[in-house]
Design a protein around this motif. Structure first.
Motif, PDB file in Angstrom:
ATOM      1  N   ALA A   1     120.339 118.336 119.838  1.00 19.55           N
ATOM      2  CA  ALA A   1     118.895 118.206 120.045  1.00 19.55           C
ATOM      3  C   ALA A   1     118.557 116.850 120.651  1.00 19.55           C
ATOM      4  N   LEU A   2     119.209 115.796 120.196  1.00 15.17           N
ATOM      5  CA  LEU A   2     118.955 114.460 120.743  1.00 15.17           C
ATOM      6  C   LEU A   2     119.405 114.364 122.200  1.00 15.17           C
ATOM      7  N   VAL A   3     120.551 114.955 122.503  1.00 17.33           N
ATOM      8  CA  VAL A   3     121.043 114.933 123.883  1.00 17.33           C
ATOM      9  C   VAL A   3     120.104 115.731 124.781  1.00 17.33           C
ATOM     10  N   ALA A   4     119.667 116.891 124.312  1.00 16.66           N
ATOM     11  CA  ALA A   4     118.743 117.710 125.111  1.00 16.66           C
ATOM     12  C   ALA A   4     117.436 116.963 125.366  1.00 16.66           C
ATOM     13  N   ALA A   5     116.907 116.310 124.345  1.00 18.39           N
ATOM     14  CA  ALA A   5     115.670 115.542 124.515  1.00 18.39           C
ATOM     15  C   ALA A   5     115.883 114.389 125.487  1.00 18.39           C
ATOM     16  N   GLY A   6     117.023 113.731 125.409  1.00 19.93           N
ATOM     17  CA  GLY A   6     117.319 112.637 126.330  1.00 19.93           C
ATOM     18  C   GLY A   6     117.445 113.105 127.770  1.00 19.93           C
ATOM     19  N   VAL A   7     118.101 114.244 127.957  1.00 19.33           N
ATOM     20  CA  VAL A   7     118.253 114.797 129.312  1.00 19.33           C
ATOM     21  C   VAL A   7     116.896 115.202 129.876  1.00 19.33           C
ATOM     22  N   LEU A   8     116.075 115.869 129.067  1.00 14.48           N
ATOM     23  CA  LEU A   8     114.739 116.248 129.530  1.00 14.48           C
ATOM     24  C   LEU A   8     113.903 115.025 129.882  1.00 14.48           C
ATOM     25  N   GLY A   9     113.985 113.980 129.066  1.00  8.52           N
ATOM     26  CA  GLY A   9     113.255 112.750 129.351  1.00  8.52           C
ATOM     27  C   GLY A   9     113.746 112.076 130.620  1.00  8.52           C
ATOM     28  N   ALA A  10     115.060 112.077 130.829  1.00  9.56           N
ATOM     29  CA  ALA A  10     115.617 111.468 132.035  1.00  9.56           C
ATOM     30  C   ALA A  10     115.214 112.251 133.277  1.00  9.56           C
ATOM     31  N   ILE A  11     115.228 113.577 133.184  1.00  8.73           N
ATOM     32  CA  ILE A  11     114.807 114.402 134.322  1.00  8.73           C
ATOM     33  C   ILE A  11     113.326 114.169 134.626  1.00  8.73           C
ATOM     34  N   GLY A  12     112.500 114.147 133.591  1.00  7.03           N
ATOM     35  CA  GLY A  12     111.069 113.895 133.789  1.00  7.03           C
ATOM     36  C   GLY A  12     110.811 112.530 134.388  1.00  7.03           C
ATOM     37  N   GLY A  13     111.524 111.523 133.913  1.00  8.00           N
ATOM     38  CA  GLY A  13     111.374 110.179 134.468  1.00  8.00           C
ATOM     39  C   GLY A  13     111.832 110.105 135.908  1.00  8.00           C
ATOM     40  N   GLY A  14     112.926 110.810 136.239  1.00  4.21           N
ATOM     41  CA  GLY A  14     113.421 110.825 137.611  1.00  4.21           C
ATOM     42  C   GLY A  14     112.442 111.503 138.557  1.00  4.21           C
ATOM     43  N   ILE A  15     111.906 112.638 138.117  1.00  3.39           N
ATOM     44  CA  ILE A  15     110.917 113.345 138.943  1.00  3.39           C
ATOM     45  C   ILE A  15     109.682 112.471 139.153  1.00  3.39           C
ATOM     46  N   SER A  16     109.233 111.836 138.092  1.00  2.00           N
ATOM     47  CA  SER A  16     108.073 110.957 138.191  1.00  2.00           C
ATOM     48  C   SER A  16     108.332 109.804 139.156  1.00  2.00           C
ATOM     49  N   ASN A  17     109.514 109.240 139.095  1.00  3.88           N
ATOM     50  CA  ASN A  17     109.868 108.128 139.973  1.00  3.88           C
ATOM     51  C   ASN A  17     109.901 108.571 141.429  1.00  3.88           C
ATOM     52  N   VAL A  18     110.488 109.719 141.701  1.00  6.02           N
ATOM     53  CA  VAL A  18     110.563 110.232 143.074  1.00  6.02           C
ATOM     54  C   VAL A  18     109.163 110.530 143.613  1.00  6.02           C
ATOM     55  N   LEU A  19     108.354 111.205 142.816  1.00  9.24           N
ATOM     56  CA  LEU A  19     107.002 111.537 143.272  1.00  9.24           C
ATOM     57  C   LEU A  19     106.151 110.290 143.492  1.00  9.24           C
ATOM     58  N   GLN A  20     106.301 109.306 142.615  1.00  9.93           N
ATOM     59  CA  GLN A  20     105.544 108.072 142.778  1.00  9.93           C
ATOM     60  C   GLN A  20     105.989 107.340 144.048  1.00  9.93           C
ATOM     61  N   GLY A  21     107.273 107.362 144.336  1.00 12.64           N
ATOM     62  CA  GLY A  21     107.763 106.736 145.560  1.00 12.64           C
ATOM     63  C   GLY A  21     107.246 107.420 146.804  1.00 12.64           C
ATOM     64  N   ARG A  22     107.146 108.754 146.772  1.00 12.95           N
ATOM     65  CA  ARG A  22     106.627 109.491 147.927  1.00 12.95           C
ATOM     66  C   ARG A  22     105.137 109.243 148.111  1.00 12.95           C
ATOM     67  N   LEU A  23     104.404 109.130 147.018  1.00 13.89           N
ATOM     68  CA  LEU A  23     102.973 108.882 147.127  1.00 13.89           C
ATOM     69  C   LEU A  23     102.664 107.464 147.598  1.00 13.89           C
ATOM     70  N   ALA A  24     103.541 106.529 147.306  1.00 12.49           N
ATOM     71  CA  ALA A  24     103.309 105.142 147.694  1.00 12.49           C
ATOM     72  C   ALA A  24     103.484 104.948 149.204  1.00 12.49           C
ATOM     73  N   ARG A  25     104.259 105.816 149.845  1.00 10.93           N
ATOM     74  CA  ARG A  25     104.487 105.683 151.289  1.00 10.93           C
ATOM     75  C   ARG A  25     103.339 106.108 152.067  1.00 10.93           C
TER      76      ARG A  25
END
Length: 64
Positions: free
Chosen positions: A40-64
């Motif tokens: 459960a902890l690993v799954a939560a960590g993976v979901l959080g990392a995926i969400g953070g990665g998606i957020s980072n990519v989208l924020q980078g695209r919006l900043a351009r």
């Protein structure tokens, strides 16, 4: 604690507040160690990392 605070200089791992909140949440749950809890902890960590990665990519695209 010294290790967590020293990781704040590493670009990918620079949010010590998140680590402290995660550690407090983990120990406050008072669950006995088990493979299902680890899963459960690993799954939560993976979901959080995926969400953070998606957020980072989208924020980078919006900043351009």
């Amino acid at each position: 604690m010294v290790l967590v605070l020293s990781l704040r200089a590493v670009p990918g791992i620079n949010n010590p507040l998140a680590y402290f909140l995660g550690l407090i949440s983990f120990f406050a749950a008072s669950q006995p160690p088990s493979p299902s809890l680890l899963g459960a902890l690993v799954a939560a960590g993976v979901l959080g990392a995926i969400g953070g990665g998606i957020s980072n990519v989208l924020q980078g695209r919006l900043a351009r």
